[in-house]
Design an enzyme around this catalytic site. Structure first.
Site, PDB file in Angstrom:
ATOM      1  N   HIS A   1       0.820  -1.204   0.000  1.00  0.00           N
ATOM      2  CA  HIS A   1       0.000   0.000   0.000  1.00  0.00           C
ATOM      3  C   HIS A   1       0.859   1.261   0.000  1.00  0.00           C
ATOM      4  O   HIS A   1       1.958   1.266   0.551  1.00  0.00           O
ATOM      5  CB  HIS A   1      -0.915   0.005   1.232  1.00  0.00           C
TER       6      HIS A   1
ATOM      7  N   LYS B   1       4.740   6.148   7.907  1.00  0.00           N
ATOM      8  CA  LYS B   1       4.204   5.154   8.841  1.00  0.00           C
ATOM      9  C   LYS B   1       5.273   4.710   9.833  1.00  0.00           C
ATOM     10  O   LYS B   1       6.422   4.462   9.447  1.00  0.00           O
ATOM     11  CB  LYS B   1       3.700   3.925   8.070  1.00  0.00           C
TER      12      LYS B   1
ATOM     13  N   TYR C   1      -0.048   1.123  13.935  1.00  0.00           N
ATOM     14  CA  TYR C   1       0.567   2.076  13.022  1.00  0.00           C
ATOM     15  C   TYR C   1       0.321   3.496  13.515  1.00  0.00           C
ATOM     16  O   TYR C   1      -0.818   3.851  13.835  1.00  0.00           O
ATOM     17  CB  TYR C   1      -0.053   2.024  11.620  1.00  0.00           C
TER      18      TYR C   1
ATOM     19  N   ASP D   1      -6.163  -6.473  -2.865  1.00  0.00           N
ATOM     20  CA  ASP D   1      -4.720  -6.574  -3.062  1.00  0.00           C
ATOM     21  C   ASP D   1      -4.373  -7.451  -4.263  1.00  0.00           C
ATOM     22  O   ASP D   1      -3.445  -7.142  -5.017  1.00  0.00           O
ATOM     23  CB  ASP D   1      -4.044  -7.106  -1.796  1.00  0.00           C
TER      24      ASP D   1
END
Length: 208
Positions: free
Chosen positions: A62, A72, A132, A170
């Site tokens: 991603h 991140k 995250y 995905d």
């Protein structure tokens, strides 16, 4: 904590100092000042996420449009995952390459990925919990994916993960080459300027 840059520029492995006694353990898993020192600017925290994954689940690859993008800071608070950073910046000296860090509830490492990098992980245990810290809120129109099974990237999943479990989103994502053809990918030069702008803003007391 110890912070080292990975083989993909602008991504870092963070190893905390764990202090334990008969009660358990204590550690600092995030320090904005230490990270800022390594990266050149602080992480502007705008959202925090948690995922819980079955063994074998693959999430990613991603990435988000820049600006603002999504830097991140990722750790695994329960179980274990192998976390991947993929260089998707067109023109980068490491374009199409990847590095990985084992994140688990033993060593309690974290990984930091700058904006413009691709992120993925595979769960190595049942109920792996990943947390995250991200630099921008979720923007569905600016979020993109690359097929984690793209042979051109060649992510290697550990045998202990078993058969990869992926979402249709995905598996339907384009390959890296297709994403480049579609103009979805950031460029190395644009990202270098963007990182520099974040450092300039930090020097003058601004925010990204």
């Amino acid at each position: 904590m110890q912070i080292r840059e990975l083989s993909i520029p602008d991504s870092y492995e963070i190893t905390p100092i764990i202090r334990g006694d008969d009660r358990g353990v204590f550690l600092e898993w995030y320090r904005f000042d230490k990270l800022s020192e390594a990266v050149g600017h602080p992480l502007t925290l705008r959202q925090a996420n948690t995922s819980v994954s079955k063994k074998g689940v693959v999430r990613g690859i991603h990435f988000a449009d820049v600006p603002l993008g999504q830097a991140k800071y990722v750790t695994c608070t329960h179980g274990a995952v192998l976390d991947y950073v993929v260089d998707i910046r067109v023109g980068s000296p490491t374009f199409g390459q990847w590095d990985s860090v084992l994140l688990d509830d033993v060593d309690r490492r974290a990984i930091y990925l700058s904006e413009g990098l691709g992120h993925a992980f595979v769960a190595l245990t049942e109920g792996a919990v990943v947390s995250y810290l991200v630099s921008d809120t979720y923007n569905p129109t600016g979020e993109h994916g690359i097929d984690p099974l793209d042979v051109g990237i060649g992510l290697v999943f550990p045998p202990e993960a078993g058969e990869p479990l992926l979402s249709p989103k995905d598996t339907d994502a384009p390959t890296l080459a297709e994403a480049a053809e579609q103009g979805l990918l950031p460029t190395w030069d644009d990202m270098r300027e963007y990182y520099a702008s974040l450092s300039r803003a930090a020097d003058t007391g601004g925010a990204n």
